[in-house]
Design a protein around this motif. Structure first.
Motif, mmCIF file in Angstrom:
data_model
loop_
_atom_site.group_PDB
_atom_site.id
_atom_site.type_symbol
_atom_site.label_atom_id
_atom_site.label_comp_id
_atom_site.label_asym_id
_atom_site.label_seq_id
_atom_site.Cartn_x
_atom_site.Cartn_y
_atom_site.Cartn_z
ATOM 1 N N ARG A 1 109.735 31.773 38.408
ATOM 2 C CA ARG A 1 110.049 30.928 37.268
ATOM 3 C C ARG A 1 110.696 29.634 37.761
ATOM 4 O O ARG A 1 111.402 29.633 38.771
ATOM 5 N N LEU A 2 110.450 28.564 37.039
ATOM 6 C CA LEU A 2 111.111 27.287 37.285
ATOM 7 C C LEU A 2 112.072 27.016 36.144
ATOM 8 O O LEU A 2 111.664 27.012 34.975
ATOM 9 N N THR A 3 113.342 26.810 36.476
ATOM 10 C CA THR A 3 114.348 26.491 35.480
ATOM 11 C C THR A 3 114.856 25.085 35.720
ATOM 12 O O THR A 3 115.317 24.768 36.826
ATOM 13 N N ILE A 4 114.753 24.237 34.714
ATOM 14 C CA ILE A 4 115.226 22.859 34.793
ATOM 15 C C ILE A 4 116.528 22.758 34.030
ATOM 16 O O ILE A 4 116.563 22.924 32.800
ATOM 17 N N VAL A 5 117.601 22.520 34.778
ATOM 18 C CA VAL A 5 118.952 22.478 34.215
ATOM 19 C C VAL A 5 119.384 21.020 34.116
ATOM 20 O O VAL A 5 119.563 20.350 35.133
ATOM 21 N N GLY A 6 119.543 20.540 32.914
ATOM 22 C CA GLY A 6 119.924 19.151 32.713
ATOM 23 C C GLY A 6 119.089 18.512 31.630
ATOM 24 O O GLY A 6 118.322 19.193 30.926
ATOM 25 N N ASP A 7 119.227 17.222 31.504
ATOM 26 C CA ASP A 7 118.515 16.503 30.447
ATOM 27 C C ASP A 7 118.292 15.065 30.908
ATOM 28 O O ASP A 7 118.855 14.634 31.914
ATOM 29 N N GLY A 8 117.471 14.339 30.177
ATOM 30 C CA GLY A 8 117.220 12.956 30.530
ATOM 31 C C GLY A 8 115.999 12.398 29.835
ATOM 32 O O GLY A 8 115.400 13.035 28.952
ATOM 33 N N ASP A 9 115.601 11.213 30.264
ATOM 34 C CA ASP A 9 114.591 10.430 29.557
ATOM 35 C C ASP A 9 113.226 11.106 29.465
ATOM 36 O O ASP A 9 112.490 10.873 28.506
ATOM 37 N N ILE A 10 112.827 11.902 30.464
ATOM 38 C CA ILE A 10 111.451 12.424 30.473
ATOM 39 C C ILE A 10 111.380 13.914 30.146
ATOM 40 O O ILE A 10 110.337 14.527 30.339
ATOM 41 N N ARG A 11 112.456 14.473 29.619
ATOM 42 C CA ARG A 11 112.389 15.902 29.291
ATOM 43 C C ARG A 11 111.254 16.176 28.295
ATOM 44 O O ARG A 11 110.520 17.160 28.440
ATOM 45 N N GLY A 12 111.107 15.306 27.290
ATOM 46 C CA GLY A 12 110.049 15.500 26.310
ATOM 47 C C GLY A 12 108.667 15.501 26.953
ATOM 48 O O GLY A 12 107.797 16.308 26.580
ATOM 49 N N GLU A 13 108.456 14.606 27.922
ATOM 50 C CA GLU A 13 107.168 14.555 28.615
ATOM 51 C C GLU A 13 106.916 15.841 29.398
ATOM 52 O O GLU A 13 105.791 16.347 29.446
ATOM 53 N N LEU A 14 107.966 16.372 30.017
ATOM 54 C CA LEU A 14 107.812 17.623 30.771
ATOM 55 C C LEU A 14 107.518 18.794 29.840
ATOM 56 O O LEU A 14 106.704 19.673 30.169
ATOM 57 N N GLU A 15 108.154 18.797 28.694
ATOM 58 C CA GLU A 15 107.883 19.865 27.725
ATOM 59 C C GLU A 15 106.436 19.788 27.229
ATOM 60 O O GLU A 15 105.803 20.832 26.979
ATOM 61 N N ASP A 16 105.890 18.571 27.113
ATOM 62 C CA ASP A 16 104.481 18.421 26.741
ATOM 63 C C ASP A 16 103.576 19.010 27.815
ATOM 64 O O ASP A 16 102.556 19.653 27.506
ATOM 65 N N VAL A 17 103.924 18.804 29.100
ATOM 66 C CA VAL A 17 103.138 19.381 30.195
ATOM 67 C C VAL A 17 103.172 20.910 30.125
ATOM 68 O O VAL A 17 102.148 21.579 30.316
ATOM 69 N N VAL A 18 104.335 21.467 29.847
ATOM 70 C CA VAL A 18 104.455 22.925 29.716
ATOM 71 C C VAL A 18 103.536 23.437 28.619
ATOM 72 O O VAL A 18 102.834 24.453 28.784
ATOM 73 N N ASP A 19 103.504 22.732 27.481
ATOM 74 C CA ASP A 19 102.630 23.147 26.379
ATOM 75 C C ASP A 19 101.164 23.020 26.767
ATOM 76 O O ASP A 19 100.354 23.922 26.489
ATOM 77 N N GLU A 20 100.794 21.917 27.410
ATOM 78 C CA GLU A 20 99.396 21.693 27.800
ATOM 79 C C GLU A 20 98.901 22.744 28.785
ATOM 80 O O GLU A 20 97.754 23.200 28.703
ATOM 81 N N GLU A 21 99.773 23.135 29.722
ATOM 82 C CA GLU A 21 99.386 24.087 30.770
ATOM 83 C C GLU A 21 99.634 25.544 30.375
ATOM 84 O O GLU A 21 99.300 26.449 31.141
ATOM 85 N N GLY A 22 100.241 25.762 29.228
ATOM 86 C CA GLY A 22 100.544 27.130 28.797
ATOM 87 C C GLY A 22 101.550 27.817 29.697
ATOM 88 O O GLY A 22 101.394 29.000 30.045
#
Length: 404
Positions: free
Chosen positions: A253-274
């Protein structure tokens, strides 16, 4: 060193509970400077970074003590959007130093020396005022080539009027400082080349880590790959996320701890890749929880964009991973390559999802290699990058300037 305690003013845009390398570096440095018998006062705006995670404050001034460090918060504009507009960011960066200037008019004579931490480069305004009007020692602590990064990321136009004006301003400011401290040797060399600085006035003080706080317990670890810190444009996090679609280890598992400008973009990648079952975001967590998070992980990632603009950079998180005996997987060029090579504490990879997946699988499958990398990294930072050691070097530079 002077017999009496020195009154030192440390001016920084970030201080805990702000997150990120600058906040933790400033906090740890100031607490260790107090141990060196200096009286330290931190001047900072209200907590506001990462943006959108804090309630906006309208208090003009707040004073309190943080483990013997006096902290004065002066009101400044605080963006409340996670990705603020240009004007909102500019207001955040400008209102604080302007408020600090007003405060200094009435309080400057209470202090013997000033340290400013940048970026943002607007902090230099406070140092210049101090140097010209108060005429006492000023150390400009520079952690980033902010203008270069702004150009590379498209925030300002290359060779445009704004870039030229910004460089003229930064060069003028740094030449007025008594010393310029830098976090890496490449950063110092580039500042000297860009602004014709005297190399004898530039000192290298690495970001470092508090090795007593980030200390391994040798507990059992999960097959977890962890990232801690700012989720921003300079971090090559998208290929790390996409790599999880081809990692073969069934429980990785990959856990991203923190926040910032591109978190939304990364969450979109997670959704796209399932990848909802393989990638998670914790958002901000209290700083004191980070050592335990690292202690329970198997691999730490420090991904920088592979661009010469960032060749001077070594993320604070890389030191924290090594101090926790966590093997580091890094991307990028320049100083981060040098750290991995000198320490023996990790693996340098391409910022490519397939290459990263292969490195992740190789490390997760080889506990003996992870332990060897972890111990080598820990030994390196204890000897060279402990923040108490770095603070001692800064204290020596500070008192040398005051005595001369």
């Amino acid at each position: 060193m002077p017999d009496s305690q020195s009154q030192v003013l440390f001016v920084s845009q970030n201080y805990p509970p702000d997150r990120g390398g600058n906040a933790s570096r400033t906090s740890d440095t100031c607490k260790h400077l107090v141990e060196k018998e200096d009286e330290i006062t931190v001047l900072a705006p209200p907590p506001a970074f990462p943006h959108g995670e804090f309630t906006r404050s309208w208090t003009r001034k707040e004073t309190y003590t943080d483990e013997a460090v006096r902290v004065i918060r002066l009101w400044a504009w605080q963006p409340t959007d996670s990705d603020p507009s240009f004007l909102s960011r500019l207001a955040y960066y400008l209102t604080f130093p302007l408020h600090a200037l007003v405060w200094l008019l009435f309080n400057a004579r209470n202090y013997d020396a000033m340290i400013t931490s940048s970026p943002p480069i607007f902090i230099y305004i406070v140092g210049l005022f101090w140097k010209l009007l108060v005429k006492k020692p000023w150390i400009a602590d520079v952690r980033d080539l902010w203008i270069d990064a702004s150009v590379d990321l498209g925030f300002i136009s290359k060779n445009g009027s704004l870039e030229r004006a910004s460089r003229a301003y930064e060069g003028l400011m740094l030449r007025k400082a008594d010393r310029v401290s830098v976090t890496t040797t490449v950063l110092g060399e580039r500042l000297c080349d860009q602004y014709n600085l005297n190399s004898e006035g530039v000192v290298h003080l690495p970001n470092g880590v508090d090795t007593d706080v980030y200390e391994p317990t040798n507990s059992d670890t999960e097959p977890e790959i962890v990232y801690t810190g700012n989720v921003g444009y300079a971090q090559a996090l998208k290929p790390c996320v996409r790599a999880m679609s081809t990692v073969e280890h069934p429980n990785a598992r990959l856990t991203i701890v923190g926040d910032g400008d591109i978190r939304g973009e990364l969450e979109d990648v997670v959704d796209e890749e399932g990848l909802e079952d393989r990638v998670s975001f914790t958002g901000l967590v209290p700083r004191e929880e980070i050592p335990d998070i690292l202690d329970n992980a198997a691999v730490g990632i420090a991904p920088l964009e592979e661009d010469d603009t960032f060749e001077y950079a070594v993320p604070t998180k890389a030191y924290e991973y090594m101090s926790s005996e966590l093997p580091v997987v890094a991307t990028g060029v320049g100083e981060i390559e040098s750290l991995i090579d000198k320490s023996g504490g990790g693996v340098l990879a391409e910022a490519n999802s397939d290459k990263l997946a292969a490195v992740f699988d190789a490390l997760l499958a080889d506990e003996e290699k992870r332990e060897a990398l972890g111990k080598a990294g820990r030994n390196h930072v204890v000897e060279h990058c402990d923040r108490e050691v770095v603070a001692k070097e800064l204290s020596d530079v500070l008192h040398d300037v005051m005595e001369s």
